[in-house]
Design an enzyme around this catalytic site. Structure first.
Site, short mmCIF file in Angstrom:
data_model
loop_
_atom_site.label_atom_id
_atom_site.label_comp_id
_atom_site.label_asym_id
_atom_site.label_seq_id
_atom_site.Cartn_x
_atom_site.Cartn_y
_atom_site.Cartn_z
N HIS A 68 29.02 6.36 58.99
CA HIS A 68 27.86 6.89 59.69
C HIS A 68 28.13 8.28 60.26
CE1 HIS A 68 29.14 6.03 63.95
NE2 HIS A 68 29.79 5.01 63.41
N ASP A 185 34.64 8.67 65.66
CA ASP A 185 33.75 7.56 65.33
C ASP A 185 32.37 8.17 65.08
OD1 ASP A 185 32.17 5.26 65.28
OD2 ASP A 185 32.37 4.87 67.42
N GLU A 219 23.67 4.25 63.05
CA GLU A 219 24.62 3.17 63.30
C GLU A 219 24.86 2.96 64.79
OE1 GLU A 219 28.35 1.02 63.98
OE2 GLU A 219 27.83 3.07 64.61
N GLU A 220 24.91 4.04 65.55
CA GLU A 220 25.24 3.92 66.98
C GLU A 220 24.19 3.15 67.78
OE1 GLU A 220 27.97 4.35 68.27
OE2 GLU A 220 29.09 5.89 67.20
N ASP A 239 34.54 2.60 59.22
CA ASP A 239 34.21 3.06 60.55
C ASP A 239 35.52 3.39 61.26
OD1 ASP A 239 32.93 3.34 63.19
OD2 ASP A 239 31.25 2.28 62.28
N HIS A 319 34.60 6.09 72.09
CA HIS A 319 33.41 6.46 72.86
C HIS A 319 33.74 7.33 74.07
CE1 HIS A 319 30.19 3.53 71.14
NE2 HIS A 319 31.02 3.97 70.21
#
Length: 342
Positions: A68, A185, A219-220, A239, A319
């Site tokens: 993604h 990510d 995706e998030e 991922d 994150h």
């Protein structure tokens, strides 16, 4: 063969392109232009996912590979009376790490203003709770780099509720091979799949089955690959690998996920991936991700009748201010190379 320099160069360029979930057009265009320069044709779904088809030896089977391009981000929730911006999250950023970060505010007509994300009690000389106040989304604001003192002056700039706030990825590649940046990510894995597409063309590789590469855009927020083409019977989500707690993965490994919060991944497919990693003597780990979902989770949740598995390079501090190593990127590349040829 894995090309470290080209892969990292593409990754650094991609990381510099703002692409919070819901605002991915420029990043998708960059991937599209790059992939088409290799000689591929591309298509896009109505919601913006980019797809690339590769013909294989067995044309009766199609495997999907997904990564993604959308990242975490923020959006203007409202404009405060003092000319600062209140915020809402796009995805799940680790908000305490955002205090003090520089950002771009992107208006609907593509004007870009700069600012700083701050606590709403930002000065130790003024506020008694400056060092202790929670850095959650309701206590963070954006201070614009403009001479504004009220809501009306901000609106006059063309800024409004719903505008995108994209914060600085702060990309650094060290001489020792570490890649430090937000949004590894999942842009690290996007770079891996783009490098694989280039290798397939340059080395005239014919994979074992037809392949559909999917670069997803939501995706998030959980629905990136909720729809996939009906001919795909097996989907490998590429991922990021989790690091911490009782997990075995490090920043040098390719992580193979046996189960995440959506449930277990396909046992037979996961076993094959472990076997390939062993045969190629890769640095790898098999782990359980306690709080995680993927494009494969979304596809299964959307009703796809598929086998599904999940792998990715080990990424620390997910994150937040993330870090991986080129060894993890290479190990992931090599595992996918083995997967598509068997």
């Amino acid at each position: 063969m894995f090309n470290k320099e080209e892969t990292l160069s593409f990754l650094v360029e991609l990381l510099a392109i703002n692409s919070p979930t819901g605002y991915t057009r420029h990043a998708i265009d960059f991937i599209k232009t790059t992939v088409e320069s290799f000689g591929y044709e591309t298509t896009q779904t109505p919601k913006g996912n980019l797809m690339v088809q590769v013909q294989g030896k067995d044309a009766t089977q199609t495997r999907g590979l997904s990564a993604h391009v959308d990242t975490l981000g923020l959006m203007v929730r409202s404009i405060n009376s003092d000319g600062t911006l209140a915020l809402t999250k796009l995805g799940g950023p680790l908000t305490p790490t955002l205090d003090g970060e520089y950002c771009d505010i992107i208006t609907r007509d593509e004007k870009i203003y700069t600012g700083t994300i701050l606590s709403n009690t930002p000065s130790i000389h003024v506020f008694p709770d400056a060092s202790t106040k929670a850095r959650d989304i309701d206590n963070l604001i954006v201070k614009l780099d403009e001479r504004v003192t009220n809501k009306e002056e901000v609106q006059a700039l063309g800024i409004q509720n719903g505008d995108i706030v994209a914060y600085d990825p702060k990309v650094i590649v060290t001489d020792s091979g570490f890649v430090k940046s937000r949004f590894l990510d999942d842009k690290a894995s996007v770079a891996i799949l783009v490098s694989l597409l280039k290798q397939i063309k340059q080395e005239s590789i014919t994979p074992a089955t037809n392949l559909t590469f999917i670069f997803s855009t939501y995706e998030e927020v959980g629905h990136g690959a909720a729809w996939i083409p009906a001919d795909i019977t097996e989907l490998l989500a590429v991922d990021m690998g989790c690091i911490g707690l009782d997990l075995e993965c490090t920043e040098y490994d390719v992580s193979i996920c046996a189960k995440d919060s959506s449930g277990p991944y396909d046992y037979e497919m996961t076993t094959r991936l472990v076997t390939y990693a062993k045969e190629k003597e890769l640095n790898y780990a098999v782990d359980i991700y306690p709080m995680y979902g993927s494009d494969a989770s979304a596809a299964l949740g959307g009703g796809a009748n598929i086998r599904a598995a999940l792998i990715g390079p080990g990424v620390a501090s997910s994150h937040g201010m993330e870090r991986t190593h080129v060894d993890a990127i290479e190990n992931t590349f090599e595992l996918i190379s083995a997967y598509i040829q068997n």
